[in-house]
Motif scaffolding. Structure first.
Motif, PDB file in Angstrom:
ATOM      1  N   ASP A   1       0.840  -1.203   0.000  1.00  0.00           N
ATOM      2  CA  ASP A   1       0.000   0.000   0.000  1.00  0.00           C
ATOM      3  C   ASP A   1       0.874   1.252   0.000  1.00  0.00           C
ATOM      4  O   ASP A   1       1.926   1.274   0.644  1.00  0.00           O
ATOM      5  N   GLY A   2       0.412   2.264  -0.725  1.00  0.00           N
ATOM      6  CA  GLY A   2       1.153   3.530  -0.781  1.00  0.00           C
ATOM      7  C   GLY A   2       2.198   3.511  -1.877  1.00  0.00           C
ATOM      8  O   GLY A   2       3.235   4.170  -1.774  1.00  0.00           O
ATOM      9  N   SER A   3       1.893   2.764  -2.947  1.00  0.00           N
ATOM     10  CA  SER A   3       2.871   2.553  -4.029  1.00  0.00           C
ATOM     11  C   SER A   3       3.530   3.824  -4.522  1.00  0.00           C
ATOM     12  O   SER A   3       4.717   3.824  -4.848  1.00  0.00           O
ATOM     13  N   SER A   4       2.734   4.930  -4.578  1.00  0.00           N
ATOM     14  CA  SER A   4       3.329   6.164  -5.127  1.00  0.00           C
ATOM     15  C   SER A   4       4.482   6.662  -4.255  1.00  0.00           C
ATOM     16  O   SER A   4       5.256   7.515  -4.683  1.00  0.00           O
TER      17      SER A   4
ATOM     18  N   ILE B   1      -6.102  14.140   5.376  1.00  0.00           N
ATOM     19  CA  ILE B   1      -6.922  14.069   4.155  1.00  0.00           C
ATOM     20  C   ILE B   1      -6.123  14.676   3.014  1.00  0.00           C
ATOM     21  O   ILE B   1      -5.273  15.552   3.253  1.00  0.00           O
ATOM     22  N   ASN B   2      -6.364  14.235   1.788  1.00  0.00           N
ATOM     23  CA  ASN B   2      -5.712  14.850   0.634  1.00  0.00           C
ATOM     24  C   ASN B   2      -6.474  16.139   0.296  1.00  0.00           C
ATOM     25  O   ASN B   2      -7.483  16.122  -0.407  1.00  0.00           O
ATOM     26  N   MET B   3      -5.955  17.270   0.819  1.00  0.00           N
ATOM     27  CA  MET B   3      -6.663  18.556   0.702  1.00  0.00           C
ATOM     28  C   MET B   3      -6.803  19.017  -0.749  1.00  0.00           C
ATOM     29  O   MET B   3      -7.666  19.842  -1.052  1.00  0.00           O
TER      30      MET B   3
ATOM     31  N   ARG C   1      -1.833  16.228   9.166  1.00  0.00           N
ATOM     32  CA  ARG C   1      -0.688  15.410   8.778  1.00  0.00           C
ATOM     33  C   ARG C   1      -1.168  14.496   7.674  1.00  0.00           C
ATOM     34  O   ARG C   1      -2.197  13.831   7.827  1.00  0.00           O
ATOM     35  N   TRP C   2      -0.469  14.427   6.574  1.00  0.00           N
ATOM     36  CA  TRP C   2      -0.883  13.567   5.455  1.00  0.00           C
ATOM     37  C   TRP C   2       0.363  12.951   4.846  1.00  0.00           C
ATOM     38  O   TRP C   2       1.153  13.647   4.194  1.00  0.00           O
ATOM     39  N   VAL C   3       0.567  11.639   5.093  1.00  0.00           N
ATOM     40  CA  VAL C   3       1.719  10.953   4.501  1.00  0.00           C
ATOM     41  C   VAL C   3       1.390  10.569   3.061  1.00  0.00           C
ATOM     42  O   VAL C   3       2.227  10.666   2.170  1.00  0.00           O
ATOM     43  N   GLY C   4       0.146  10.111   2.862  1.00  0.00           N
ATOM     44  CA  GLY C   4      -0.235   9.658   1.520  1.00  0.00           C
ATOM     45  C   GLY C   4      -0.031   8.168   1.337  1.00  0.00           C
ATOM     46  O   GLY C   4      -0.241   7.651   0.247  1.00  0.00           O
ATOM     47  N   SER C   5       0.389   7.474   2.393  1.00  0.00           N
ATOM     48  CA  SER C   5       0.341   6.000   2.428  1.00  0.00           C
ATOM     49  C   SER C   5      -0.659   5.681   3.524  1.00  0.00           C
ATOM     50  O   SER C   5      -0.433   6.046   4.688  1.00  0.00           O
ATOM     51  N   MET C   6      -1.740   4.999   3.165  1.00  0.00           N
ATOM     52  CA  MET C   6      -2.779   4.752   4.166  1.00  0.00           C
ATOM     53  C   MET C   6      -2.206   4.065   5.404  1.00  0.00           C
ATOM     54  O   MET C   6      -2.537   4.398   6.542  1.00  0.00           O
TER      55      MET C   6
ATOM     56  N   VAL D   1      -7.921  11.641  12.866  1.00  0.00           N
ATOM     57  CA  VAL D   1      -8.955  11.112  11.984  1.00  0.00           C
ATOM     58  C   VAL D   1      -8.404  11.090  10.559  1.00  0.00           C
ATOM     59  O   VAL D   1      -7.737  12.032  10.122  1.00  0.00           O
ATOM     60  N   PHE D   2      -8.623   9.953   9.870  1.00  0.00           N
ATOM     61  CA  PHE D   2      -8.163   9.776   8.491  1.00  0.00           C
ATOM     62  C   PHE D   2      -9.398   9.759   7.609  1.00  0.00           C
ATOM     63  O   PHE D   2     -10.365   9.051   7.899  1.00  0.00           O
ATOM     64  N   LEU D   3      -9.355  10.528   6.519  1.00  0.00           N
ATOM     65  CA  LEU D   3     -10.527  10.579   5.636  1.00  0.00           C
ATOM     66  C   LEU D   3     -10.114  10.399   4.175  1.00  0.00           C
ATOM     67  O   LEU D   3      -9.191  11.067   3.698  1.00  0.00           O
ATOM     68  N   TYR D   4     -10.777   9.477   3.496  1.00  0.00           N
ATOM     69  CA  TYR D   4     -10.686   9.442   2.032  1.00  0.00           C
ATOM     70  C   TYR D   4     -12.104   9.344   1.499  1.00  0.00           C
ATOM     71  O   TYR D   4     -12.635   8.272   1.279  1.00  0.00           O
ATOM     72  N   PRO D   5     -12.750  10.526   1.320  1.00  0.00           N
ATOM     73  CA  PRO D   5     -14.168  10.531   0.954  1.00  0.00           C
ATOM     74  C   PRO D   5     -14.383  10.332  -0.549  1.00  0.00           C
ATOM     75  O   PRO D   5     -13.435  10.389  -1.328  1.00  0.00           O
TER      76      PRO D   5
ATOM     77  N   LYS E   1     -11.913   6.065  -3.200  1.00  0.00           N
ATOM     78  CA  LYS E   1     -10.683   5.584  -3.841  1.00  0.00           C
ATOM     79  C   LYS E   1     -10.223   4.253  -3.232  1.00  0.00           C
ATOM     80  O   LYS E   1      -9.718   3.377  -3.923  1.00  0.00           O
ATOM     81  N   LEU E   2     -10.389   4.131  -1.927  1.00  0.00           N
ATOM     82  CA  LEU E   2      -9.794   2.984  -1.236  1.00  0.00           C
ATOM     83  C   LEU E   2     -10.646   1.729  -1.413  1.00  0.00           C
ATOM     84  O   LEU E   2     -11.855   1.808  -1.613  1.00  0.00           O
ATOM     85  N   ARG E   3      -9.987   0.594  -1.350  1.00  0.00           N
ATOM     86  CA  ARG E   3     -10.662  -0.681  -1.571  1.00  0.00           C
ATOM     87  C   ARG E   3     -11.220  -1.213  -0.256  1.00  0.00           C
ATOM     88  O   ARG E   3     -10.548  -1.185   0.780  1.00  0.00           O
ATOM     89  N   LEU E   4     -12.476  -1.675  -0.336  1.00  0.00           N
ATOM     90  CA  LEU E   4     -13.177  -2.116   0.878  1.00  0.00           C
ATOM     91  C   LEU E   4     -12.542  -3.354   1.510  1.00  0.00           C
ATOM     92  O   LEU E   4     -12.260  -3.377   2.712  1.00  0.00           O
TER      93      LEU E   4
HETATM   94  P1  FDP Z   1      -1.293   4.693  -3.437  1.00  0.00           P
HETATM   95  O1  FDP Z   1      -2.260   5.131  -4.484  1.00  0.00           O
HETATM   96  O2  FDP Z   1       0.001   5.427  -3.470  1.00  0.00           O
HETATM   97  O3  FDP Z   1      -1.101   3.186  -3.392  1.00  0.00           O
HETATM   98  O4  FDP Z   1      -4.850   3.074  -1.632  1.00  0.00           O
HETATM   99  C1  FDP Z   1      -3.744   3.542  -2.144  1.00  0.00           C
HETATM  100  C2  FDP Z   1      -3.219   4.860  -1.609  1.00  0.00           C
HETATM  101  O5  FDP Z   1      -1.913   5.063  -2.007  1.00  0.00           O
HETATM  102  C3  FDP Z   1      -3.279   5.018  -0.088  1.00  0.00           C
HETATM  103  O6  FDP Z   1      -2.246   4.348   0.562  1.00  0.00           O
HETATM  104  C4  FDP Z   1      -3.249   6.504   0.111  1.00  0.00           C
HETATM  105  O7  FDP Z   1      -3.871   6.933   1.302  1.00  0.00           O
HETATM  106  C5  FDP Z   1      -4.005   7.012  -1.100  1.00  0.00           C
HETATM  107  O8  FDP Z   1      -4.004   5.953  -2.063  1.00  0.00           O
HETATM  108  C6  FDP Z   1      -3.373   8.236  -1.669  1.00  0.00           C
HETATM  109  O9  FDP Z   1      -3.997   8.572  -2.849  1.00  0.00           O
HETATM  110  P2  FDP Z   1      -3.928  10.012  -3.523  1.00  0.00           P
HETATM  111  O10 FDP Z   1      -2.491  10.429  -3.575  1.00  0.00           O
HETATM  112  O11 FDP Z   1      -4.529   9.803  -4.864  1.00  0.00           O
HETATM  113  O12 FDP Z   1      -4.747  10.911  -2.683  1.00  0.00           O
END
Ligand code: FDP
Length: 409
Positions: A182-185, A273-275, A307-312, A325-329, A340-343
């Motif tokens: 998770d968090g490939s980017s 959250i990704n603002m 705080r937003w790392v961008g890796s869930m 609190v973490f939000l990806y609406p 965006k996130l997988r259930l």
């Molecule tokens: P990623 O696309 O880098 O794999 O579910 C994947 C995820 O990362 C989460 O880990 C992360 O919270 C979210 O997507 C980040 O996505 P965005 O950069 O598109 O907001």
């Protein structure tokens, strides 16, 4: 010998510094000396801490391995031998992934995976470009879990459909789902990434599990967890009796229990959250976040930090460790998808871990764990973390829905 002498003289230093400190509490110079010598004085192996001359700040090393923890869970009747084996195998695979992630550029594992045939980047079922480490981590988890005899099927973010256990191996009663990395980017930029997993029971009578057998609500999970590959590698696990954290002792090669019963504070002043998606959110989410941003002078009457790392995995790990609190609406960028996130292999396992630590997990309108999935790679809106903050966000949706219903009447 020289090691012991050195330790001995450090101990003497500490005592001498203590005496100096007693004589002159007012002297900053001596206080500095005391701190310095204390920091260097650590007990040598086997020293009884009760007799140690420096009683403060020295804690015994954690001594409960994941193996011991799981055996004790089995003795307590909370898991059976197959589930214990399954978790151990997943943990072992995570150690291998941790080594690959840790090698970074030296391991030749950074960058995009190329499609079979060699032309262009490889893409997964979600249409996302796969990284080399995504593919490698998936293979490591598949290979590790295929032969143990504890599984009836495996599903992964990186595979279009679930995979039954090959006929040459015995099959068991569990289903394993995972997001291998998770968090490939963030892989290529040396920021924490992780592996998320969820374990379900295979429905009675099914030996060759199909996708449909995996479609169970999050409440049916018998275990869930993640490994976070950060400044240290940690495994966070629940088997439905609390959420526990283990830290990888890299020299020994074992996960050691470092927090039993993680607790998320009910109140928080931190959100994730990704603002950049603000303009794409629906009205209730915009209103909720705007209230947080307004701080002291807004309706919440206090300032919030973001705080937003961008890796869930990393963001949720912070929340399990200190609240938030973490939000990806849902957002308008892909209006046809609920989020965006997988259930099944992201939101559900995280929701169970969070609930088991005293937090809450919601879609904004319902408890995440109660959603009945209708597809393996189904997406979902996610709000999770400190209980009272999740409730605040839900209140905005409730209010909006009540208003809409009133207008329709
Ligand atoms: P990623 O696309 O880098 O794999 O579910 C994947 C995820 O990362 C989460 O880990 C992360 O919270 C979210 O997507 C980040 O996505 P965005 O950069 O598109 O907001």
């Amino acid at each position: 010998m020289s090691f012991i002498c050195q330790r001995h003289s450090q101990t003497e230093n500490t005592l001498a510094a203590d005496r100096l400190q007693e004589r002159s509490n007012a002297s900053n110079e001596f206080a500095f000396l005391r701190i310095r010598t204390r920091q260097r004085a650590v007990p040598f192996p086997g020293m009884k801490l009760d007799n140690a001359p420096f009683p403060t700040s020295v804690k015994p090393m954690p001594s409960i391995t994941l193996t011991r923890f799981l055996i004790e869970e089995q003795r307590a009747g909370r898991i059976n031998a197959d589930l214990r084996l399954l978790i151990e195998v997943v943990a072992r695979a995570c150690k291998v992934i941790s080594i690959a992630v840790g090698k970074g550029a030296l391991g030749g594992v950074l960058g995009d995976a190329t499609a079979s045939g060699g032309d262009g980047a490889s893409v997964n079922v979600q249409g996302e470009a796969q990284k080399k480490l995504d593919v490698l981590s998936n293979e490591i988890l598949l290979e590790a879990n295929a032969w143990g005899g504890h599984l009836a099927g495996i599903a992964s973010e990186e595979m279009d459909t679930s995979q039954p256990i090959p006929d040459i191996y015995p099959r068991g009663n569990y289903l394993l789902l995972f997001d291998p990395l998770d968090g490939s980017s963030n892989i290529d930029v040396n920021i924490s990434v992780g592996t998320i997993f969820s374990v379900l029971r295979c429905p009675e009578g099914v030996t060759r599990a199909q996708d449909a057998d995996f479609l169970q609500p999050g409440t049916a999970q018998v275990a869930a967890g993640y490994a976070v590959y950060g400044s240290s590698t940690m495994l966070v696990l629940t088997v439905g009796h609390g959420t526990h954290a283990f830290t990888l002792d890299r020299e020994v090669g074992s996960f050691m229990l470092t927090t039993r019963g993680m607790r998320i504070p009910e109140e928080t002043r931190e959100f994730a959250i990704n603002m950049s998606n603000h303009r794409h959110w629906d009205k209730p989410m915009q209103a909720y976040i705007d209230a947080l941003l307004a701080g002291k002078s807004g309706p919440r009457g206090r300032d919030f930090n973001m705080r937003w790392v961008g890796s869930m995995v990393a963001d949720v790990h912070r929340i399990l460790s200190r609240g938030g609190v973490f939000l990806y609406p849902w957002d308008r960028k892909e209006p046809g998808k609920p989020g965006k996130l997988r259930l099944m292999y992201e939101a559900n396992p995280m929701a169970l871990l969070v609930e088991q630590a005293g937090g809450a997990a919601s879609t904004g309108r319902e408890r995440l764990l109660e959603l009945q999935p209708d597809a393996l790679h189904q997406r979902v809106a996610v709000i999770l973390g400190s209980k009272n903050e999740v409730a605040q966000a839900e209140a905005y949706y409730r209010e909006a829905d009540t208003r809409t219903a009133a207008c329709e009447r």
